[in-house]
Design an enzyme around this catalytic site. Structure first.
Site, PDB file in Angstrom:
ATOM      1  N   ASP A   9      -1.699   7.579  -9.476  1.00 25.20           N
ATOM      2  CA  ASP A   9      -1.222   8.207  -8.541  1.00 25.20           C
ATOM      3  C   ASP A   9       0.377   7.898  -8.410  1.00 25.20           C
ATOM      4  O   ASP A   9       0.556   6.508  -8.684  1.00 25.20           O
ATOM      5  CB  ASP A   9      -1.795   8.466  -7.294  1.00 25.20           C
ATOM      6  CG  ASP A   9      -1.036   9.059  -6.242  1.00 25.20           C
ATOM      7  OD1 ASP A   9      -0.674  10.194  -6.210  1.00 25.20           O
ATOM      8  OD2 ASP A   9      -0.810   8.477  -5.189  1.00 25.20           O
ATOM      9  N   ASP A  11       3.103   9.050  -5.786  1.00 28.63           N
ATOM     10  CA  ASP A  11       3.777   8.672  -4.475  1.00 28.63           C
ATOM     11  C   ASP A  11       2.555   7.756  -3.636  1.00 28.63           C
ATOM     12  O   ASP A  11       1.439   8.284  -3.487  1.00 28.63           O
ATOM     13  CB  ASP A  11       3.985   9.892  -3.626  1.00 28.63           C
ATOM     14  CG  ASP A  11       5.131  10.749  -4.297  1.00 28.63           C
ATOM     15  OD1 ASP A  11       6.233  10.885  -3.811  1.00 28.63           O
ATOM     16  OD2 ASP A  11       4.769  11.461  -5.319  1.00 28.63           O
ATOM     17  N   ASP A 164      -4.126   6.080  -3.522  1.00 30.50           N
ATOM     18  CA  ASP A 164      -4.069   5.704  -2.099  1.00 30.50           C
ATOM     19  C   ASP A 164      -4.186   6.753  -1.357  1.00 30.50           C
ATOM     20  O   ASP A 164      -4.484   6.290   0.168  1.00 30.50           O
ATOM     21  CB  ASP A 164      -2.492   5.633  -1.794  1.00 30.50           C
ATOM     22  CG  ASP A 164      -1.781   6.823  -1.647  1.00 30.50           C
ATOM     23  OD1 ASP A 164      -1.660   7.650  -2.526  1.00 30.50           O
ATOM     24  OD2 ASP A 164      -0.926   6.785  -0.706  1.00 30.50           O
TER      25      ASP A 164
END
Length: 212
Positions: A9, A11, A164
């Site tokens: 991922d 961001d 995240d």
């Protein structure tokens, strides 16, 4: 089945992009006559793509949404990458994964024009880049994860997703990928999600994969 590819991922996992996103959002809000918001508040809006971030920043009054989206995209194109930085261990982790022969993809809900520019500006390169405007449904749907696996030439069972947020967890599981989570990032203001494993950094993830 052995892991042949890693999907990462953008961001909140690879890069801390909240400062630039907040700068663009606050310029948009100022243009619309709205008060600014703290970077920490705007960080909670990250996760489901630019349109959702704009809607969340506008709050209850969605009247100027179309104008706000156009303003945000203009301002973010100007500031993206100015203050965004790699998380500790991210660069080392990507280099280590590549050194042990893993195929690498960045999977993000960001539009391609922003993601590609940001990765180039921060010096990251991947074998594949899958963005929110490449698929019909953004994460937490599995579409982007499946497309990344296809572009890397691996099955979902041969891929590991590292993220995240719960969006990443849901997308990976729906696609049939393994999912590891970092404890930092955004996760829309909630606690770090529970993947199959928690890794302190991408570097720690890479070392675990090297030993597997």
């Amino acid at each position: 089945m052995a892991i042949r590819a890693v999907l990462v991922d953008l961001d909140g996992t690879l890069l801390d992009t909240a400062p630039d996103l907040a700068a663009a959002a606050n310029r948009m809000l100022a243009q619309l006559g709205r008060p600014p918001q703290a970077t920490q508040a705007i960080a909670r809006y990250i996760g489901k793509g630019v349109p959702m971030l704009v809607r969340r920043a506008l709050g209850d009054d969605q009247g100027p949404y179309e104008q706000g989206l156009a303003l945000f995209e203009r301002y973010y194109a100007e500031v993206s990458g100015r203050e965004s930085v790699a998380y500790p261990g991210a660069r080392e982790g990507i280099e280590r994964m590549r050194s042990i022969g893993l195929r690498l993809a960045c999977v993000t809900n960001k539009p391609e024009r922003f993601a590609r520019h940001l990765l180039a500006r921060t010096g990251f390169a991947f074998d594949a880049l899958v963005c929110g405007d490449h698929v019909a449904r953004k994460k937490p749907a599995p579409d982007a994860v499946l497309l990344a696996c296809d572009r890397l030439g691996v099955t979902p069972r041969e891929a590991l997703f590292i993220g995240d947020s719960q969006n990443d967890v849901d997308a990976a599981r729906a696609a049939g990928c393994k999912i590891w989570c970092v404890p930092y990032g955004y996760n829309e203001g909630g606690p770090a999600p529970a993947g199959e494993r928690s890794v302190a950094s991408l570097q720690e993830a890479a070392e675990a994969l090297a030993l597997a």
